[in-house]
Design an enzyme around this catalytic site. Structure first.
Site, mmCIF file in Angstrom:
data_model
loop_
_atom_site.group_PDB
_atom_site.id
_atom_site.type_symbol
_atom_site.label_atom_id
_atom_site.label_comp_id
_atom_site.label_asym_id
_atom_site.label_seq_id
_atom_site.Cartn_x
_atom_site.Cartn_y
_atom_site.Cartn_z
ATOM 1 N N CYS A 67 -0.355 -3.941 31.479
ATOM 2 C CA CYS A 67 -1.374 -2.883 31.576
ATOM 3 C C CYS A 67 -1.784 -2.654 33.032
ATOM 4 C CB CYS A 67 -2.573 -3.288 30.729
ATOM 5 S SG CYS A 67 -4.040 -2.276 30.945
ATOM 6 N N CYS A 70 -5.549 -2.851 33.669
ATOM 7 C CA CYS A 70 -5.965 -4.264 33.582
ATOM 8 C C CYS A 70 -5.706 -4.974 34.900
ATOM 9 C CB CYS A 70 -5.207 -4.986 32.467
ATOM 10 S SG CYS A 70 -5.513 -4.355 30.804
#
Length: 144
Positions: A67, A70
Site C-alpha cells: 500500500c 501506508c
C-alpha cells in the site's frame, strides 16, 4: 492516574508502572524497554492482550506492505509513537499477515487507524494523514 498497566512490546507480559515513571522502565519478565519510542508490531497472536490489558489508549495502524499511502504514512506514525509514548501505545498490524484481526474489525481500506481505550474501539479514521492532521485527530479523541 494510579499505577497503570503497560503491556511489554516484546513478550506481552503485563507490567505495573508507577505513574511517576511513565515513559521509562523495563519489562519485569524479559527486561526489554516498555516505552521504545517506536510503534510495536501487532499480530493475530498478541493483538487482544496488547489492546485489552494496556491502561494507556492504543492507536493501531492497519496497513499492508504493498500500500503506497501506508508507506507514505509510516514515518508520521513513527513520529507519533516517539512523541506520545508516555500517553499512548502505538501499534501496527499488517493486514495480510493477520487476517483474523483485520476481518474482526471489518478493515476494508488501508491505512485504517483505530483508537482503543479500555480494550474498546472509540474512534476510527481511514486514509493517510499528515503529522498535523493525526495530532489534531488524536487531540479530538482526548489524547494529548
Amino acid at each position: 492516574m494510579t499505577d497503570p498497566h503497560v503491556v511489554c512490546p516484546h513478550c506481552s507480559a503485563v507490567n505495573r508502572i508507577p505513574a511517576s515513571r511513565m515513559g521509562a522502565g523495563k519489562c519485569g519478565k524479559c527486561g526489554v524497554a516498555l516505552f521504545p519510542g517506536k510503534s510495536i508490531e501487532l499480530t493475530d497472536e498478541n493483538f487482544n492482550r496488547q489492546i485489552s490489558r494496556n491502561d494507556l489508549p492504543v492507536l493501531v495502524d492497519f496497513w499492508a506492505t504493498w500500500c503506497g499511502p501506508c508507506r507514505m504514512m509510516a514515518p508520521v506514525f513513527e513520529q507519533i509513537a516517539a512523541q506520545k509514548q508516555n500517553v499512548l501505545r502505538v501499534g501496527k498490524l499488517e493486514t495480510e499477515q493477520s487476517p483474523q484481526t483485520s476481518a474482526r474489525f471489518g478493515i476494508r481500506s488501508i491505512p485504517t487507524l483505530i483508537l482503543f481505550k479500555g480494550g474498546r474501539e472509540v474512534a476510527r479514521a481511514s486514509g493517510a494523514m499528515s503529522l498535523a492532521d493525526l495530532t489534531r485527530w488524536l487531540q479530538q479523541q482526548g489524547v494529548h
